[in-house]
Write an enzyme that holds these catalytic residues in place. Structure first.
Site, mmCIF file in Angstrom:
data_model
loop_
_atom_site.group_PDB
_atom_site.id
_atom_site.type_symbol
_atom_site.label_atom_id
_atom_site.label_comp_id
_atom_site.label_asym_id
_atom_site.label_seq_id
_atom_site.Cartn_x
_atom_site.Cartn_y
_atom_site.Cartn_z
ATOM 1 C CG ASP A 1 -1.802 -1.275 1.522
ATOM 2 O OD1 ASP A 1 -2.162 -1.604 0.727
ATOM 3 O OD2 ASP A 1 -2.137 -1.550 2.668
HETATM 4 N N1 URA Z 1 -1.171 -6.036 3.897
HETATM 5 C C1 URA Z 1 -1.469 -4.586 3.895
HETATM 6 O O1 URA Z 1 -2.669 -4.394 4.708
HETATM 7 N N2 URA Z 1 -1.025 -3.796 3.271
HETATM 8 C C2 URA Z 1 0.082 -4.033 2.470
HETATM 9 O O2 URA Z 1 0.644 -3.136 1.922
HETATM 10 C C3 URA Z 1 0.704 -5.560 2.536
HETATM 11 C C4 URA Z 1 0.047 -6.388 3.344
#
Ligand code: URA
Length: 244
Positions: free
Chosen positions: A108
């Site tokens: 993310d």
């Molecule tokens: N899980 C999440 O919530 N975000 C990420 O970036 C990777 C795994």
């Protein structure tokens, strides 16, 4: 028929040069195609068929496979381009790597840590395909104190987006000032999975960092920097794919 590419790309693929450097080489009259000097930009050549010379020596385009580990900072998107003009992980590697790499899986915008990148599509599929279940280890800082009953739910698997997650390894590392630091290892890669898992037991994830995928570890790689994977790290995912 070989791949058809622009001459500057061909040069950049052949010698350690950026496309901009390659354009300069063309403008300076140092490049010939099939024996004829070329000084204008945009000429196309066919890899394996056309003969390209630089300073009188024949150069060959090699599409070398590259595999890197990047320590992604918060505030970068893991797409090649962003519709909102936010910084992308490409910005962090393209100054030093002139081959087009793409991210293997995603992190993310707000998540930091280990991101693999490559130009080898088959290898990327081996790393991300659900069947191969590469382990991904994260450190998550949670709002509130995580109860043992909540920890056990996370470990057993919990329903998010209508589907149960597979069992996860999860340990509490520290509880301080009403926050809980946990280490969690998951074997899937669903969208915002770690955040949603903890939200499902009532805890917002304030900070999230991935530090391991399979046997590849972030170690002390500084934020925003990258390193090449070792041959052992690359092979690990190939061997796993054969075994499964
Ligand atoms: N899980 C999440 O919530 N975000 C990420 O970036 C990777 C795994």
């Amino acid at each position: 028929m070989g791949e058809i590419v622009r001459l500057q790309k061909y040069i950049a693929m052949s010698v350690a040069a950026s496309r901009r450097d390659a354009e300069r080489m063309i403008a300076e009259g140092r490049v010939a195609v099939n024996g004829k000097p070329v000084t204008e930009q945009g000429v196309k050549v066919e890899i394996g068929n056309d003969i390209v010379e630089l300073d009188g020596a024949i150069i060959k385009a090699v599409n070398k496979k590259l595999y890197i580990a990047l320590n992604k900072p918060e505030g970068y998107v893991t797409t090649v381009k962003d519709q909102f003009g936010r910084p992308t992980v490409m910005d962090l590697v393209e100054k030093e790597i002139h081959t087009r790499l793409f991210p293997v899986g995603r992190l993310d915008y707000e998540t930091e840590g280990l991101l693999l990148m490559t130009n080898d599509g088959d290898w990327a599929n081996r790393v991300t395909h659900p069947r191969y279940e590469s382990e991904k280890r994260y450190y998550a800082l949670l709002k509130g104190v995580l109860k043992i009953s909540e920890l056990n739910k996370i470990r057993r698997g919990i329903v998010i987006d209508g589907k149960r997650t597979s069992p996860a390894e999860c340990e509490i590392m520290e509880i301080d000032m009403g926050m809980t630091l946990v280490q969690i290892t998951i074997h899937e890669g669903r969208n915002r999975q770690v955040r949603k898992m903890f939200e499902a037991v009532g805890h917002e994830v304030k900070k999230l960092r991935r530090d391991k995928i399979g046997i590849v570890e972030l170690g002390n790689l500084p934020q925003g920097r990258w390193r090449y994977l070792t041959s052992g790290e690359i092979e690990y995912f190939n061997k796993r794919a054969i075994r499964l």
